[in-house]
Design an enzyme around this catalytic site. Structure first.
Site, short mmCIF file in Angstrom:
data_model
loop_
_atom_site.label_atom_id
_atom_site.label_comp_id
_atom_site.label_asym_id
_atom_site.label_seq_id
_atom_site.Cartn_x
_atom_site.Cartn_y
_atom_site.Cartn_z
CG HIS A 35 -5.91 6.45 8.21
ND1 HIS A 35 -5.94 6.05 6.75
CD2 HIS A 35 -4.45 6.27 8.37
CE1 HIS A 35 -4.64 6.01 6.09
NE2 HIS A 35 -3.75 5.85 6.99
CE LYS A 83 -3.74 2.44 0.99
NZ LYS A 83 -4.75 2.08 2.15
CB THR A 119 -2.06 11.66 -0.60
OG1 THR A 119 -1.58 10.32 -1.40
CG2 THR A 119 -3.04 12.50 -1.87
CB ALA A 120 -2.27 14.07 4.31
CB SER A 160 0.90 8.21 -0.15
OG SER A 160 0.76 8.12 1.18
#
Length: 275
Positions: A151, A58, A112-113, A60
Site C-alpha cells: 500500500h 476485496k 499475496t505479499a 488478496s
C-alpha cells in the site's frame, strides 16, 4: 432490486477511489442497492471471505482459488500492474537477499505479499503477521530484521529511515513475464446473475466517475487513508489503479491463475472463476 448488499474493502486509496462514487451515491442507479460497507485490513478481509461474510469483498489475489466456488472474481476493480508489488525493507542498507535467520514482518499469512516472499525465499521461515500499517515502525524499533510493506508504505519508507532489500513484484515479473496480481474484488456466486452484472456495471461506472471527478472524491479518500499527504494518495492511486482495474483481460486472468498455480486448470473452471 431492494437488496441490502454487504461490502468489504480496504481503506486504501485505490479501493476508496474505485468504490467511492458508488458508496456515496454519486452515480446513476446507485440507490437500487442499499450498501453496508466495512473497511478492513487486507488480512481481515481474506479471513472474512473464507467465512463468506460479505456479498462483495476485496481479497488478496493469492486467495482466488481458496474462495471459489463460493465466490467469483469480478473482472473490474482489481489491483494488478508492473513495478507495484510488495517490497522487503530493513532498517540498515542490505545488498544481499534476506538471510534465513531473519525475523520477517508480514502483512498477513493469507496475503499475496507473504505468498510471494515465501515462494522467492523459502529458506526464510521466521515470519510473523502484523497489521500492514504497523510494519514500518516495528522494523524501525528493531522488533524485526525486515518487513514486507504494501500500500502507501512504498512511497514513504525511505523518508522514515528504511532501506530496500528486495522488490518482490519485480522478481515475480522477471520470472513469470506477467503483471503482478495483488488485490481482487470477489462476489458471491449465489447472487442472481442480474444482480452480479448490475454490481459489476456499478463498480465500472464508479471508477469512470472517479477519473473524471477526483477532486470531489478526495475528502472521502483522505478520510480513510493511512498517509494523508495528497501527493502520496495520488501516487498510490496512479500506481494501483490502471487498465487492469477497468478490465482484467486475458493477461490479467493468466497472472491470477499463475499466482494461484491454476494455469493448467481446465477451461470450464477457468470460466467459472471470473465474471
Amino acid at each position: 432490486m431492494n437488496k441490502c448488499l454487504k461490502v468489504g474493502i480496504s481503506p486504501c486509496p485505490n479501493d476508496t477511489f474505485i468504490f467511492g462514487a458508488w458508496i456515496l451515491g454519486f452515480i446513476e442507479d446507485s440507490n437500487k442497492l442499499e450498501l453496508q460497507v466495512n473497511y478492513l485490513d487486507i488480512q481481515k478481509l481474506n479471513e472474512a471471505a473464507m467465512t463468506k461474510d460479505y456479498d462483495v469483498i476485496k481479497i488478496s489475489a493469492s486467495q482466488a482459488h481458496r474462495i471459489h466456488p463460493h465466490y467469483q472474481i469480478l473482472e473490474v476493480g482489481a489491483a494488478l500492474g508492473e513495478d507495484c508489488g510488495p517490497l522487503l525493507v530493513s532498517k540498515t542498507p542490505r545488498r544481499t537477499n534476506p538471510e534465513k535467520h531473519w525475523k520477517i514482518a508480514s502483512p498477513g499469512k493469507d496475503t499475496t505479499a507473504q505468498l510471494l516472499f515465501q515462494s522467492l525465499f523459502p529458506e526464510c521461515v521466521h515470519i510473523e503477521a502484523i497489521c500492514f500499517s504497523k510494519i514500518e515502525e516495528a522494523v524501525l524499533n528493531g522488533e524485526f530484521d525486515a518487513g514486507i510493506i504494501i500500500h502507501e508504505s512504498r512511497f514513504t519508507y525511505r523518508e522514515k529511515g528504511l532501506e530496500l532489500v528486495a522488490d518482490l513484484g519485480q522478481l515475480w515479473q522477471t520470472i513469470n513475464r506477467l503483471p503482478i496480481p495483488l488485490g481482487l474484488i470477489a462476489i458471491k456466486s449465489e447472487l442472481d446473475d442480474s444482480i452480479k452484472q448490475f454490481i459489476k456495471a456499478q463498480i465500472r461506472e464508479s471508477l469512470s466517475f472517479a477519473y473524471a471527478h477526483y477532486d470531489e472524491l478526495l475528502p472521502f479518500i483522505r478520510s480513510h487513508a493511512q498517509e494523508m499527504a495528497e501527493e502520496v494518495i495520488k501516487a498510490h492511486i496512479e500506481l494501483y489503479v490502471n487498465a487492469y482495474s477497468s478490465e482484467l483481460g486475458e493477461t490479467g486472468k493468466s497472472a491470477i491463475l499463475r499466482l494461484n498455480s491454476l494455469e493448467n486448470t481446465d477451461q470450464t473452471n477457468r470460466q467459472s472463476l471470473f465474471i
